[in-house]
Design a protein around this motif. Structure first.
Motif, PDB file in Angstrom:
ATOM      1  N   THR A 123      -8.246  18.381  -1.476  1.00 47.13           N
ATOM      2  CA  THR A 123      -8.555  18.008  -2.836  1.00 47.13           C
ATOM      3  C   THR A 123      -8.497  16.630  -2.906  1.00 47.13           C
ATOM      4  O   THR A 123      -7.890  16.095  -2.368  1.00 47.13           O
ATOM      5  N   TRP A 124      -9.338  16.065  -4.076  1.00 49.72           N
ATOM      6  CA  TRP A 124      -9.315  14.563  -4.116  1.00 49.72           C
ATOM      7  C   TRP A 124      -7.957  14.302  -4.575  1.00 49.72           C
ATOM      8  O   TRP A 124      -7.415  13.201  -4.114  1.00 49.72           O
ATOM      9  N   LEU A 125      -7.326  14.788  -5.405  1.00 55.23           N
ATOM     10  CA  LEU A 125      -6.155  14.546  -5.864  1.00 55.23           C
ATOM     11  C   LEU A 125      -5.068  14.515  -4.970  1.00 55.23           C
ATOM     12  O   LEU A 125      -4.048  13.728  -4.749  1.00 55.23           O
ATOM     13  N   LYS A 126      -5.005  15.488  -4.047  1.00 54.51           N
ATOM     14  CA  LYS A 126      -4.227  15.775  -2.853  1.00 54.51           C
ATOM     15  C   LYS A 126      -4.222  14.472  -1.839  1.00 54.51           C
ATOM     16  O   LYS A 126      -3.389  13.632  -1.466  1.00 54.51           O
ATOM     17  N   ALA A 127      -5.531  14.196  -1.674  1.00 55.23           N
ATOM     18  CA  ALA A 127      -5.966  13.012  -0.719  1.00 55.23           C
ATOM     19  C   ALA A 127      -5.374  11.842  -1.293  1.00 55.23           C
ATOM     20  O   ALA A 127      -4.730  10.687  -0.723  1.00 55.23           O
ATOM     21  N   PHE A 138      -1.129   7.446  -1.581  1.00 52.14           N
ATOM     22  CA  PHE A 138       0.006   6.765  -2.007  1.00 52.14           C
ATOM     23  C   PHE A 138       1.148   6.801  -1.281  1.00 52.14           C
ATOM     24  O   PHE A 138       1.933   5.809  -1.179  1.00 52.14           O
ATOM     25  N   ILE A 139       1.355   7.814  -0.643  1.00 53.97           N
ATOM     26  CA  ILE A 139       2.498   7.859   0.406  1.00 53.97           C
ATOM     27  C   ILE A 139       2.315   6.786   1.693  1.00 53.97           C
ATOM     28  O   ILE A 139       3.127   6.103   1.618  1.00 53.97           O
ATOM     29  N   LEU A 140       0.966   6.779   1.723  1.00 56.03           N
ATOM     30  CA  LEU A 140       0.631   5.668   3.060  1.00 56.03           C
ATOM     31  C   LEU A 140       0.782   4.533   2.669  1.00 56.03           C
ATOM     32  O   LEU A 140       1.346   3.464   3.176  1.00 56.03           O
ATOM     33  N   LEU A 141       0.432   4.046   1.482  1.00 55.91           N
ATOM     34  CA  LEU A 141       0.513   2.743   0.659  1.00 55.91           C
ATOM     35  C   LEU A 141       2.114   2.526   0.584  1.00 55.91           C
ATOM     36  O   LEU A 141       2.513   1.247   0.982  1.00 55.91           O
ATOM     37  N   GLY A 142       3.021   3.506   0.154  1.00 56.65           N
ATOM     38  CA  GLY A 142       4.398   3.217   0.094  1.00 56.65           C
ATOM     39  C   GLY A 142       5.048   2.817   1.576  1.00 56.65           C
ATOM     40  O   GLY A 142       5.947   1.852   1.727  1.00 56.65           O
ATOM     41  N   VAL A 143       4.712   3.664   2.611  1.00 56.80           N
ATOM     42  CA  VAL A 143       5.071   3.364   3.781  1.00 56.80           C
ATOM     43  C   VAL A 143       4.782   2.023   4.240  1.00 56.80           C
ATOM     44  O   VAL A 143       5.441   1.149   4.976  1.00 56.80           O
ATOM     45  N   TRP A 144       3.694   1.815   3.876  1.00 56.16           N
ATOM     46  CA  TRP A 144       3.052   0.460   4.263  1.00 56.16           C
ATOM     47  C   TRP A 144       3.873  -0.812   3.563  1.00 56.16           C
ATOM     48  O   TRP A 144       4.127  -1.786   4.320  1.00 56.16           O
ATOM     49  N   LEU A 145       4.073  -0.596   2.342  1.00 53.88           N
ATOM     50  CA  LEU A 145       4.748  -1.575   1.582  1.00 53.88           C
ATOM     51  C   LEU A 145       6.342  -1.606   2.079  1.00 53.88           C
ATOM     52  O   LEU A 145       7.027  -2.784   2.016  1.00 53.88           O
ATOM     53  N   ILE A 146       6.917  -0.611   2.679  1.00 56.25           N
ATOM     54  CA  ILE A 146       8.420  -0.613   3.083  1.00 56.25           C
ATOM     55  C   ILE A 146       8.387  -1.122   4.562  1.00 56.25           C
ATOM     56  O   ILE A 146       9.386  -1.900   4.593  1.00 56.25           O
TER      57      ILE A 146
END
Length: 135
Positions: free
Chosen positions: A106-110, A115-123
């Motif tokens: 689903t788009w919501l899950k995607a 957001f998880i990938l963005l967080g990993v990148w930021l960290i």
């Protein structure tokens, strides 16, 4: 690249294999309930394949923990812990892509995965202090 990141990646991949194995194994069991049937040899023999898949998942969890210990030796906990969330991304993608799991995308899950990938990148980005040390 810091070898700690390779240990984190190994841990995330092993957790992913563990999760998918456990799901595949319990999907094949006729019923998943605690009871005396787990101690009956005929039930165990009938469900050897499913139980073997579950066992693979448990072994992958143990190996993942070993990788995690090595990761913690080389990476600060405040960086390592968010990186382990890559396993959520891997599990979601594989559960959607692999046909035997039949998981809907689903788009919501995607968006959540994004957001998880963005967080990993930021960290995982170098901090200002690390950048100054490089120069």
């Amino acid at each position: 690249m810091n070898k700690g990141y390779l240990w984190v990646l190994g841990s995330a991949i092993l957790v992913t294999i563990a999760q998918l194995s456990l799901k595949a194994g319990v999907m094949e069991l006729p019923s998943f309930a605690l009871g005396w049937h787990w101690l009956q040899i005929d039930w165990l023999l009938t469900n050897t394949v499913s139980l073997s898949i579950i066992f693979v998942g448990l072994v992958c969890y143990a190996l993942s923990m070993l990788c995690w210990l090595f990761a913690l030796k080389f990476i600060a906990l405040n960086k390592a812990y968010p990186l382990i969330s890559l396993s959520y991304v891997f599990v979601y993608i594989l559960a959607v892509v692999l046909p035997w799991f039949n998981e809907p995308a689903t788009w919501l899950k995607a968006a959540g995965i994004g957001f998880i990938l963005l967080g990993v990148w930021l960290i995982s980005r170098p901090t200002v202090q690390q950048t100054k040390n490089i120069k």
